[in-house]
Write an enzyme that holds these catalytic residues in place. Structure first.
Site, PDB file in Angstrom:
ATOM      1  N   ASP A  10       2.357  -9.165   6.467  1.00 36.65           N
ATOM      2  CA  ASP A  10       3.534  -8.785   5.981  1.00 36.65           C
ATOM      3  C   ASP A  10       2.747  -8.426   4.464  1.00 36.65           C
ATOM      4  O   ASP A  10       2.835  -8.860   3.904  1.00 36.65           O
ATOM      5  CB  ASP A  10       4.810  -9.684   5.693  1.00 36.65           C
ATOM      6  CG  ASP A  10       6.203  -9.201   4.524  1.00 36.65           C
ATOM      7  OD1 ASP A  10       5.817  -8.002   4.896  1.00 36.65           O
ATOM      8  OD2 ASP A  10       7.113 -10.514   4.247  1.00 36.65           O
ATOM      9  N   ASP A  22       5.030  -1.738   4.055  1.00 41.13           N
ATOM     10  CA  ASP A  22       5.254  -3.170   4.826  1.00 41.13           C
ATOM     11  C   ASP A  22       5.307  -2.817   5.942  1.00 41.13           C
ATOM     12  O   ASP A  22       6.067  -3.034   6.835  1.00 41.13           O
ATOM     13  CB  ASP A  22       7.021  -3.402   4.270  1.00 41.13           C
ATOM     14  CG  ASP A  22       7.530  -4.593   4.117  1.00 41.13           C
ATOM     15  OD1 ASP A  22       6.224  -5.398   4.157  1.00 41.13           O
ATOM     16  OD2 ASP A  22       8.768  -4.571   4.148  1.00 41.13           O
TER      17      ASP A  22
END
Ligand SMILES: *[C@@H]1O[C@H](CO)[C@@H](O)[C@H](O)[C@H]1NC(C)=O
Ligand SMILES: *[C@@H]1O[C@H](CO)[C@@H](O)[C@H](O)[C@H]1NC(C)=O
Ligand SMILES: *[C@@H]1O[C@H](CO)[C@@H](O)[C@H](O)[C@H]1NC(C)=O
Length: 427
Positions: free
Chosen positions: A91, A290
């Site tokens: 992440d 992201d």
């Protein structure tokens, strides 16, 4: 199914992006790699050999996962001595790593697969790294420096994790063959709320944003590898790297990272959407990268306009809109689709163009924004960010980074990408 997962604290950012072709050099890089061994980097140079520190060492981790139907990309890391494996969701939209601990409320893994606090060390408030874990009440920490450092993290999908920060050994093999066992700080989660169902088999999250608390930043501060994160995802997995050895010398497009004081997201400058190589007037978009987000999100206005463009472009083509599972926008063809190649002729290439960096583009070929579902329909992998509370933020998720080597170079404050097949040739 395609849940609209998105990790990453939300903030405002600006961005720039673009695209390149570098598959050829990657093939060269990863040639002659022994099975199960980290690759020997070949024909790869460090970014600026004369700049900052050149450590000449990097970490390579094979990645598993896909955009559809899994919805996430993960790496398995060993923690502790002897090491126990933990599968973590990669992440770049959040700041630090955490794992499910024992005991725990709301954890999804059985207790024996969670991390156990043995004789390892708690990180205390007085440790400078504690501040990078956003303690819920920093004033408490200041008052009592010998208190345990705690953390709480909330993601844009409204899931959250809370617990204490601990330090334990992470055995890592560097690409030069050396094995290190650095003690790294990470979160040990005692409470999970609304855990993301698509990440149910995962033990936690590997946050790789721009904070000092990321594993990559910690390795860099120990002089082991540079704080340069690379990821390359395809439909079968891919790889993740820390360090300069995987930064290709050529065929990458680079843009300076936006220096934002307010958050640790990776972003460039304001972007305009291009469709079939033409500007669309959908501009001024603040975009972040992201990897914790499966799909790409545009704010309501940009989303609506992009959808209009695509629909207009489909007029006269043998596709009609249908419902298909969790995707809001799907089309059916004359026959069920099986591969992306079958839809290629119907859809145009989208791109984000970054005016701040001489109109550099991040191109999104059809596979970077469409999904062929199990039902044989083609669905839009760009979703309405306003619907999930992202405000004006726009997010480039996994779907749009597939087939690209993405480099987040925190040493030189730049982001780069190039086309790559991301094939796992080892590990
Ligand atoms: C590295 O790869 C590039 C592109 O494939 C090639 O042109 C170049 O000669 C290679 N350099 C070395 C030192 O092998
Ligand atoms: C590999 O790199 C590390 C970090 O730079 C260094 O300490 C180690 O000696 C290197 N190992 C070999 C075998 O060159
Ligand atoms: C996006 O979501 C918002 C909030 O749910 C909604 O008001 C808006 O109509 C949606 N936009 C489009 C184009 O569907």
């Amino acid at each position: 199914m395609a849940d609209q997962k998105l990790k990453g604290r939300r903030t405002m950012v600006n961005l720039l992006i673009f695209q390149v072709v570098l598959s050829a050099s990657l093939h060269v890089c990863f040639a002659e790699i022994g099975h199960g061994q980290p690759p020997t980097p070949r024909n790869i140079s460090t970014v600026h050999p004369t700049d900052v520190n050149t450590f000449g060492s990097s970490v390579y981790l094979p990645v598993s996962g896909n955009v559809y139907p899994t919805g996430s990309y993960s790496v398995t890391v060993g923690i502790g001595n002897p090491p126990k494996p933990f599968k973590l969701d990669i992440d770049t939209g959040s700041d630090f790593a955490w794992v499910q601990c024992d005991p725990c409320q709301g954890c999804t893994l059985p207790p024996d697969r969670r991390y156990k606090l043995g004789k390892n060390k708690y990180v205390l408030c007085m440790d400078p790294i504690c501040a990078a874990f956003h303690p819920p009440d920093p004033s408490q920490c200041i008052k009592n420096p010998k208190q345990k450092c705690s953390f709480k993290i909330e993601y844009a999908d409204h899931s959250s994790a809370a617990g204490v920060v601990v330090s334990d050994s992470f055995p890592l093999r560097l690409v030069n063959g050396s094995v290190f066992q650095p003690g790294l700080a990470f979160g040990c989660a005692y409470t999970l709320k609304k855990p993301d169902p698509s990440a149910a088999g995962n033990a936690g999250v590997l946050g790789l944003g721009r904070s000092k608390a990321s594993i990559s930043a910690q390795l860099s501060s120990m002089g082991i590898s540079q704080n340069i994160i690379g990821h390359c995802f395809n439909d079968k997995g891919g790889f993740l790297s820390f360090g300069a050895d995987f930064v290709p010398k050529s065929r990458m497009t680079w843009a300076p990272m936006l220096r934002s004081s307010s958050d640790n997201h990776y972003s460039l400058g304001p972007a305009e959407v291009f469709f079939r190589n033409k500007p669309t007037g959908i501009k001024g978009l603040n975009v972040i990268f992201d990897s914790g987000s499966t799909y790409t999100y545009l704010n309501s206005g940009a989303y609506g306009s992009t959808l209009d463009l695509i629909r207009k472009d489909l007029i006269g083509k043998p596709l009609h809109e249908v419902k298909d599972g969790a995707f809001p926008i799907c089309w059916k063809g004359r026959k069920p689709f099986i591969t992306m190649r079958q839809v290629q002729n119907y859809f145009g290439i989208l791109a984000f163009s970054f005016s701040g960096s001489s109109n550099i583009q991040l191109q999104l070929p059809v596979e970077a924004y469409l999904i062929v579902t199990e039902q044989g329909n083609v669905c839009l992998g760009i979703l309405n960010g306003t619907e999930i509370g992202l405000g004006t933020l726009n997010v480039v998720g996994d779907i749009s980074m597939q087939g690209k080597l993405m480099i987040f170079d925190n040493e030189n404050q730049r982001i780069g990408w190039g086309s790559a097949d991301c094939t796992r040739k080892f590990g």
